[in-house]
Design a protein around this motif. Sequence first.
Motif, mmCIF file in Angstrom:
data_model
loop_
_atom_site.group_PDB
_atom_site.id
_atom_site.type_symbol
_atom_site.label_atom_id
_atom_site.label_comp_id
_atom_site.label_asym_id
_atom_site.label_seq_id
_atom_site.Cartn_x
_atom_site.Cartn_y
_atom_site.Cartn_z
ATOM 1 N N GLN A 649 0.792 -1.221 0.000
ATOM 2 C CA GLN A 649 0.000 0.000 0.000
ATOM 3 C C GLN A 649 0.835 1.287 0.000
ATOM 4 O OE1 GLN A 649 -2.273 0.383 3.626
ATOM 5 N NE2 GLN A 649 -0.690 -0.631 4.843
ATOM 6 N N ASN A 650 2.082 1.187 0.438
ATOM 7 C CA ASN A 650 2.908 2.389 0.503
ATOM 8 C C ASN A 650 3.767 2.581 -0.750
ATOM 9 O OD1 ASN A 650 1.990 3.185 3.080
ATOM 10 N ND2 ASN A 650 3.339 1.636 4.016
ATOM 11 N N THR A 651 3.614 1.696 -1.667
ATOM 12 C CA THR A 651 4.402 1.839 -2.905
ATOM 13 C C THR A 651 3.750 2.877 -3.798
ATOM 14 O OG1 THR A 651 3.160 0.057 -3.974
ATOM 15 C CG2 THR A 651 5.181 -0.555 -2.793
ATOM 16 N N PRO A 652 4.541 3.556 -4.639
ATOM 17 C CA PRO A 652 4.012 4.618 -5.485
ATOM 18 C C PRO A 652 2.888 4.160 -6.396
ATOM 19 C CG PRO A 652 6.399 4.700 -5.456
ATOM 20 C CD PRO A 652 6.017 3.440 -4.748
ATOM 21 N N ILE A 653 2.949 2.965 -6.930
ATOM 22 C CA ILE A 653 1.939 2.537 -7.908
ATOM 23 C C ILE A 653 0.577 2.336 -7.257
ATOM 24 C CG2 ILE A 653 2.250 0.024 -7.733
ATOM 25 C CD1 ILE A 653 2.183 0.056 -10.849
ATOM 26 N N VAL A 654 0.563 1.957 -5.954
ATOM 27 C CA VAL A 654 -0.694 1.785 -5.233
ATOM 28 C C VAL A 654 -1.248 3.153 -4.846
ATOM 29 C CG1 VAL A 654 -1.763 0.818 -3.173
ATOM 30 C CG2 VAL A 654 -0.049 -0.493 -4.430
ATOM 31 N N LYS A 655 -0.311 4.070 -4.405
ATOM 32 C CA LYS A 655 -0.774 5.384 -3.973
ATOM 33 C C LYS A 655 -1.079 6.312 -5.131
ATOM 34 C CE LYS A 655 2.680 6.363 -1.291
ATOM 35 N NZ LYS A 655 3.504 7.094 -0.275
ATOM 36 N N ALA A 656 -0.683 5.949 -6.335
ATOM 37 C CA ALA A 656 -0.744 6.865 -7.468
ATOM 38 C C ALA A 656 -2.175 7.334 -7.758
ATOM 39 C CB ALA A 656 -0.144 6.202 -8.698
ATOM 40 N N ASN A 657 -3.123 6.471 -7.713
ATOM 41 C CA ASN A 657 -4.499 6.832 -8.097
ATOM 42 C C ASN A 657 -5.480 6.567 -6.954
ATOM 43 O OD1 ASN A 657 -4.409 7.632 -11.013
ATOM 44 N ND2 ASN A 657 -3.397 5.636 -11.125
ATOM 45 N N ASN A 658 -5.186 7.051 -5.824
ATOM 46 C CA ASN A 658 -6.064 6.977 -4.667
ATOM 47 C C ASN A 658 -6.310 5.527 -4.274
ATOM 48 O OD1 ASN A 658 -8.039 7.297 -2.690
ATOM 49 N ND2 ASN A 658 -8.950 9.060 -3.745
ATOM 50 N N ARG A 659 -5.455 5.050 -3.398
ATOM 51 C CA ARG A 659 -5.547 3.642 -3.027
ATOM 52 C C ARG A 659 -6.856 3.295 -2.337
ATOM 53 N NH1 ARG A 659 -0.721 3.804 1.506
ATOM 54 N NH2 ARG A 659 -1.672 5.363 2.879
ATOM 55 N N HIS A 660 -7.499 4.304 -1.657
ATOM 56 C CA HIS A 660 -8.785 3.999 -1.010
ATOM 57 C C HIS A 660 -9.854 3.657 -2.050
ATOM 58 C CE1 HIS A 660 -6.605 6.300 2.115
ATOM 59 N NE2 HIS A 660 -7.275 5.501 2.956
ATOM 60 N N LEU A 661 -9.843 4.351 -3.173
ATOM 61 C CA LEU A 661 -10.782 3.996 -4.248
ATOM 62 C C LEU A 661 -10.484 2.606 -4.804
ATOM 63 C CD1 LEU A 661 -11.122 7.340 -6.240
ATOM 64 C CD2 LEU A 661 -12.806 6.272 -4.728
ATOM 65 N N SER A 662 -9.174 2.293 -4.868
ATOM 66 C CA SER A 662 -8.817 0.944 -5.330
ATOM 67 C C SER A 662 -9.353 -0.119 -4.369
ATOM 68 C CB SER A 662 -7.296 0.819 -5.473
ATOM 69 O OG SER A 662 -6.820 1.721 -6.445
ATOM 70 N N TYR A 663 -9.250 0.154 -3.073
ATOM 71 C CA TYR A 663 -9.779 -0.803 -2.097
ATOM 72 C C TYR A 663 -11.309 -0.952 -2.253
ATOM 73 C CZ TYR A 663 -5.252 -0.406 0.261
ATOM 74 O OH TYR A 663 -3.897 -0.415 0.561
ATOM 75 N N ILE A 664 -11.962 0.204 -2.385
ATOM 76 C CA ILE A 664 -13.438 0.141 -2.535
ATOM 77 C C ILE A 664 -13.817 -0.631 -3.800
ATOM 78 C CG2 ILE A 664 -15.503 1.528 -2.936
ATOM 79 C CD1 ILE A 664 -14.248 3.710 -1.213
ATOM 80 N N LEU A 665 -13.104 -0.378 -4.885
ATOM 81 C CA LEU A 665 -13.396 -1.059 -6.144
ATOM 82 C C LEU A 665 -13.142 -2.557 -6.024
ATOM 83 C CD1 LEU A 665 -14.231 -1.047 -9.078
ATOM 84 C CD2 LEU A 665 -11.881 -0.392 -9.683
ATOM 85 N N LEU A 666 -12.023 -2.919 -5.393
ATOM 86 C CA LEU A 666 -11.717 -4.354 -5.254
ATOM 87 C C LEU A 666 -12.736 -5.051 -4.363
ATOM 88 C CD1 LEU A 666 -7.823 -4.228 -4.925
ATOM 89 C CD2 LEU A 666 -9.158 -5.262 -6.786
ATOM 90 N N ILE A 667 -13.113 -4.376 -3.282
ATOM 91 C CA ILE A 667 -14.139 -4.983 -2.402
ATOM 92 C C ILE A 667 -15.475 -5.103 -3.152
ATOM 93 C CG2 ILE A 667 -15.483 -4.622 -0.307
ATOM 94 C CD1 ILE A 667 -12.971 -3.306 0.903
ATOM 95 N N SER A 668 -15.800 -4.085 -3.939
ATOM 96 C CA SER A 668 -17.040 -4.142 -4.729
ATOM 97 C C SER A 668 -17.000 -5.294 -5.730
ATOM 98 C CB SER A 668 -17.266 -2.815 -5.456
ATOM 99 O OG SER A 668 -17.367 -1.748 -4.545
ATOM 100 N N LEU A 669 -15.871 -5.451 -6.413
ATOM 101 C CA LEU A 669 -15.747 -6.556 -7.379
ATOM 102 C C LEU A 669 -15.803 -7.906 -6.679
ATOM 103 C CD1 LEU A 669 -12.966 -5.146 -9.745
ATOM 104 C CD2 LEU A 669 -15.421 -5.310 -10.179
ATOM 105 N N LEU A 670 -15.198 -7.987 -5.501
ATOM 106 C CA LEU A 670 -15.280 -9.244 -4.740
ATOM 107 C C LEU A 670 -16.726 -9.582 -4.422
ATOM 108 C CD1 LEU A 670 -13.965 -11.557 -3.127
ATOM 109 C CD2 LEU A 670 -13.787 -9.977 -1.190
ATOM 110 N N LEU A 671 -17.471 -8.562 -3.981
ATOM 111 C CA LEU A 671 -18.885 -8.791 -3.679
ATOM 112 C C LEU A 671 -19.694 -9.091 -4.942
ATOM 113 C CD1 LEU A 671 -19.483 -6.014 -0.971
ATOM 114 C CD2 LEU A 671 -19.144 -8.480 -0.618
ATOM 115 N N CYS A 672 -19.289 -8.474 -6.060
ATOM 116 C CA CYS A 672 -19.986 -8.768 -7.331
ATOM 117 C C CYS A 672 -19.834 -10.228 -7.706
ATOM 118 C CB CYS A 672 -19.432 -7.886 -8.445
ATOM 119 S SG CYS A 672 -19.978 -6.175 -8.376
#
Length: 888
Positions: A649-672
């Motif tokens: 999570q602390n790497t530049p590529i994770v932080k580059a585009n708002n990692r919290h949105l990435s988490y929300i998207l991944l959790i949403s896809l998991l639930l999908c």
Amino acid sequence: MGICIWKESMATKTILIVVLLLDLQCQMVCDTHSINCTPCDDPLPIFHEFYQPGDFIIGQIVSHIFLLHDSPSFQEQPTEKLIDERFSVPKHYQNILALVFAIKEINENPKFLSNITLGFHILSGYYLAKITYKATLNLLSTHNMFIPNYRCDAQERLISVIGSRLTETYASMATILTNYKIPQFTYESFTPAHGDRILFPSMYEMVPSESFQYMGVAQLLHYFKWTWIGLFAVDDDNGEKFLQTVTPLLSQNGICFDFILRTPKRTDTNDLIEQLLSLLEKYPVLVNSTANAYFIYGLSTSMYTLRMLLGMAQQSSLPPLSKVWIVTSQWGFESVSLQRIWDTQIFHGAISFTVHSNQPPGFQNFLQIIKPSKAKGDGFIQDFWEQAFDCSFKHSDESEEIKKPCTGEEKLESLPGTLFEVSMTGQSYNVYNAVYAVAHVLNALDTFQFKSRALVQQREWKFQNLEPWQLHHFLRSVPFNNSAGDAVSFDERGELRAGFDVTNWITFPNNSFARVKVGRLDPHAVPGNALTLHEDRIVWPRSFNQVVPHSLCNDPCHPGYSKEKKEGAKFCCYNCALCPEGMFSDQKDMDACVKCSEDRYPNKKQNECIPRTRSFLSYKEYLGIVLAVMALSFSLSTALVLAIFVKHQNTPIVKANNRHLSYILLISLLLCFLCSLLFIGKPGKVTCLLQQTAFGIIFSMALSSVLAKTITVVLAFMATKPGSRVRKWVGKRMANSLVLSCTFVQSGICTLWLSTSPPFPDTDMHSLNGIIILKCNEGSTAMFYSVLSYMGFLAIVSFTVAFLARKLPDSFNEAKFITFSMLVFCSVWVCFVPTYLSTKGKYMIAVEIFSILASSAGLLGCIFSPKCYIIIMRPELNNAEHVIRRKK
């Protein structure tokens, strides 16, 4: 010296006129045509008479000889001459013996009518109305004195009269006796064609009405499904009334006739032979008819002429008839003397409604002592003996036909049943019961007199002065049991309370036969159940080989077909039409095909309904297993990506585009991926509520996350410009607000849906033949498409924004990945709509699950697979220097 008593009445005047006409008939013809006449003898002689004196006389008029005559002509003196004694019916002699036996029993019983003797006066009517009329007047006269309406012997009183059926012959008897209110008993069926019951109030029927018989015949035909029959009726008023009554009754029961054959009535000899020859020309119609059941109006005279017709056909070498004959109770399988050698095999297996009979004890012993030498006063026995045994008591060399002499010791048991039966027949049993009915009434009156002497003295009434009309009240109110153990009683209409036996006639080569009781017609049974049959006891005509014959206009329609009207034919004739799709018929000759119940459907032959198969996407079938495995695999992949992102999570590529949105998207896809499992398995109340709503809310969250990521890229680029006011919008707050607001709108739509018309478990029985589809009904189709439309709106907005931002400078070029992922997403759901609507059953669910998995996998693969590749496979690129260099 006897005292003659004269009674003046309107009936007296009528009778005097008749007597004068009878006495003057011969002389008037002679004088009119100037014919040389000898002094006129009795123009209508009665040769057969049997008399026995008694305190009360029971009269009987029988017919046992056909008195055929030529057509009347005024060219010569009219005569009534006996053509030949061979035209007698020996079997009818038992009706005389039944009366004699009953009176003998009563007179010899010391406990029954001890102070009274019964006598009888029996005369022959010869099947002619004229002679029957005269015989009736004889009964009203003192014995051997033809003076009607005079009684010259106070010790003898005519108390009742027993006659045959009420035809035009015996209507003459009834007309006269009704004027005197003398009780009359008919031992055959009453025929309404010759008068209403109101015209004959003194009539008592020993047989139930003919209309009840016809109803029984209709039920018999309906039982065997015989809808196509032949009708035989005598060509007179009786036959016409029969047809008028029967044809509507048969039509109401779905039965029609192939033909109607009118058999000639017994008329003069010339007409009879001419009519028989005319009928012989129609004989091929009888043979070739597809009807196998022939219903005969079984008057004795019509049966004799029918047998003559069949005998003539046999002598003409015409093919024999092989049909099931159904006859009414008037036929006792009797033959005239000329028919003694005629074959009776054609009637083998016939079915008739016979009068119930029993065997009074002592009757057969009584028959054994009957001999011509011992029968004093019996004017019938000699003729009967000669006709029955085909012998002669006369010894004349001039006789044209030499017969063997009668010894008088012949045995009645040796006679074939068509000529005489030693067991009591139904007609004789009715005569026997009629005598006992009168005797029981006399006994009741005698007992009444003995117990009411004071009343008798007061009214000055003596039993010996009893008038016939005084019997009527008691006849309708004095039931009794006869010596055979049967109960005998009359209803208020004077009809015997009894039913009919259904009899099967079995013939043998020696012209003997046997009666087999195969059923019962009970007038007191529940309507529709009056007829009971024992089909296993019935012996059918030999040509049917003990198989129940068919009597149909055409072959029956088999199951899977229904009857279709045939133009120009009777309603019993029809075509067979295949049942329409979705309908069936499981019986022969169904009028119309019917639909199966909701949980069943017709088989391929459309002759039965089979249970429908319940269909839903199950975990036990391959398709369900594959989709479930795919859903779990993608879920694990999503969880793995999420774990990678959390770990790095602390790497530049994770932080580059708002990692919290990435988490929300991944959790949403998991639930999908996991929500697709709600569509597999038997639909239930909870799963139906969650399927579309969970899918809609979770996908809306995923799409809003993608939209937020895209907008974040755009805002980040715009914020880099000097003096940009957009910088204040960049950050977690804006992104989270966008995700929450977009998801909230979809949640509101789903809440409204669940509160107004929520989804529920349902079945679809019409989409697929033979299958019950278990599914979730959306409840409100409008709300369902509103959910889909909102997701489509979010997808289009996300795709548009991503497409416009695809060329913005970015080290990892996420806008391009989002653009491609939304292109995949939109393509999947655009293809989903027509595919979903064109499939049925569980395959619709499979299409929806596949669309969920494909679109979610597209988002997961296009957005996160490049980043996972760098994090895992190219970690050297995941550093700040590389990001800064790419930005510069």
